[in-house]
Design an enzyme around this catalytic site. Structure first.
Site, mmCIF file in Angstrom:
data_model
loop_
_atom_site.group_PDB
_atom_site.id
_atom_site.type_symbol
_atom_site.label_atom_id
_atom_site.label_comp_id
_atom_site.label_asym_id
_atom_site.label_seq_id
_atom_site.Cartn_x
_atom_site.Cartn_y
_atom_site.Cartn_z
ATOM 1 N N ASP A 118 0.857 -1.191 0.000
ATOM 2 C CA ASP A 118 0.000 0.000 0.000
ATOM 3 C C ASP A 118 0.896 1.246 0.000
ATOM 4 O O ASP A 118 1.803 1.352 0.830
ATOM 5 C CB ASP A 118 -0.894 -0.001 1.245
ATOM 6 C CG ASP A 118 -1.815 -1.212 1.257
ATOM 7 O OD1 ASP A 118 -2.423 -1.503 0.216
ATOM 8 O OD2 ASP A 118 -1.915 -1.883 2.303
ATOM 9 N N LYS A 122 -0.262 9.962 1.547
ATOM 10 C CA LYS A 122 -0.293 11.192 2.369
ATOM 11 C C LYS A 122 0.901 11.219 3.323
ATOM 12 O O LYS A 122 1.220 10.197 3.953
ATOM 13 C CB LYS A 122 -1.585 11.248 3.189
ATOM 14 C CG LYS A 122 -2.792 11.464 2.312
ATOM 15 C CD LYS A 122 -4.048 11.605 3.116
ATOM 16 C CE LYS A 122 -5.220 11.805 2.157
ATOM 17 N NZ LYS A 122 -6.478 11.329 2.666
HETATM 18 N N1 SAM Z 1 1.065 -8.462 -2.595
HETATM 19 C C1 SAM Z 1 -0.268 -8.618 -3.143
HETATM 20 C C2 SAM Z 1 -0.245 -8.377 -4.614
HETATM 21 O O1 SAM Z 1 0.751 -7.825 -5.120
HETATM 22 O O2 SAM Z 1 -1.212 -8.755 -5.302
HETATM 23 C C3 SAM Z 1 -1.285 -7.704 -2.407
HETATM 24 C C4 SAM Z 1 -1.050 -6.222 -2.567
HETATM 25 S S1 SAM Z 1 -2.201 -5.262 -1.581
HETATM 26 C C5 SAM Z 1 -2.118 -3.686 -2.317
HETATM 27 C C6 SAM Z 1 -1.281 -5.012 -0.082
HETATM 28 C C7 SAM Z 1 -1.537 -6.083 0.971
HETATM 29 O O3 SAM Z 1 -0.661 -5.847 2.068
HETATM 30 C C8 SAM Z 1 -2.944 -6.058 1.540
HETATM 31 O O4 SAM Z 1 -3.498 -7.355 1.459
HETATM 32 C C9 SAM Z 1 -2.765 -5.596 2.976
HETATM 33 O O5 SAM Z 1 -3.718 -6.170 3.854
HETATM 34 C C10 SAM Z 1 -1.353 -6.070 3.283
HETATM 35 N N2 SAM Z 1 -0.665 -5.282 4.317
HETATM 36 C C11 SAM Z 1 -0.597 -3.934 4.381
HETATM 37 N N3 SAM Z 1 0.112 -3.536 5.453
HETATM 38 C C12 SAM Z 1 0.498 -4.678 6.093
HETATM 39 C C13 SAM Z 1 1.232 -4.933 7.276
HETATM 40 N N4 SAM Z 1 1.705 -3.926 8.012
HETATM 41 N N5 SAM Z 1 1.439 -6.210 7.648
HETATM 42 C C14 SAM Z 1 0.935 -7.236 6.892
HETATM 43 N N6 SAM Z 1 0.223 -7.055 5.762
HETATM 44 C C15 SAM Z 1 0.000 -5.792 5.358
#
Ligand code: SAM
Length: 215
Positions: A118, A122
């Site tokens: 993600d 911001k």
């Molecule tokens: N890696 C996958 C892909 O490329 O298709 C998913 C990308 S998605 C934008 C980002 C994922 O990271 C989400 O499923 C979110 O829940 C997870 N995520 C975000 N911050 C995280 C954290 N601090 N610890 C574990 N997972 C996290």
């Protein structure tokens, strides 16, 4: 990532503790016992629905893969994919990567993957970016001295931010690609997001970085 409402997710997690490890801190420094071998351990943070980790486990059977995913409803999809792939070299953890040091011992991991993390564009959310320096400190701790951090993203802002963050931390960039798919790397396993964004014609960025030797 959009999450489907899955009221049975808790039940699924309880029934699949062989795959989604319920109390990962119990296995700190003991992950080799879980996999029953001494193969290197690679960790993907933010595994999403598991396409990358399932593909990697198939492609590299002599590596143990652990996927960390914060969202319960999403990790259920990853577990379903991993079950279908029937590979013994994958485990999943439903945790926030903030707690990485509770799960792994110093030098326990060989490679960390951050795939389409993600971007948190911001400024006030900078601390949540998985390449913010407090996360890098955690990665440095758990990675072996020659361990690698590999980032893939479609997000130019996050990519540029991460390159600067790595450099400010004293890391060495070993590879920087501004158009990963132009390389036609046969070993590149696409994530769900990667497939989605590249289908729209978006460039995919990748870099590989290592930490300075002294901890
Ligand atoms: N890696 C996958 C892909 O490329 O298709 C998913 C990308 S998605 C934008 C980002 C994922 O990271 C989400 O499923 C979110 O829940 C997870 N995520 C975000 N911050 C995280 C954290 N601090 N610890 C574990 N997972 C996290």
């Amino acid at each position: 990532m959009r999450q489907r409402h899955k009221p049975w997710a808790d039940e699924f997690l309880q029934e699949n503790t062989h795959l989604i490890i319920p109390d990962p801190s119990n296995y700190k420094n003991k992950w080799h016992e879980v996999f029953e071998n001494n193969n290197p351990i690679h960790v993907e943070i933010g595994t999403g629905k598991g396409q990358f980790i399932a593909g990697m486990a198939k492609q590299f059977p002599s590596i143990n893969f652990i996927g960390i995913e914060l969202a319960k409803s999403v990790i259920v999809s990853a577990a379903e994919k991993v079950q279908e792939s029937e590979h013994a070299n994958i485990r999943l953890i439903n945790e926030n990567a903030e707690n990485l040091l509770d799960m792994f011992m110093t030098d326990e991991i060989s490679t960390i993957y951050l795939n389409f993390s993600d971007p948190w564009p911001k400024n006030r959310h900078e601390k949540r970016r998985l390449t913010f320096h407090s996360f890098l400190k955690r990665y440095e701790n758990v990675l072996k001295p020659d361990g690698e951090l590999i980032l893939k993203t479609d997000n130019r802002g996050l990519f540029e931010y991460s390159l600067v963050s790595f450099s400010n931390y004293g890391m060495t960039l070993q590879e920087v690609s501004l158009d990963l798919h132009a390389l036609n790397d046969p070993e590149n396993i696409m994530t769900e997001y990667e497939e989605k964004f590249s289908a729209k014609g978006q460039q995919i960025y990748r870099c590989k970085a290592v930490f300075p030797n002294q901890k």
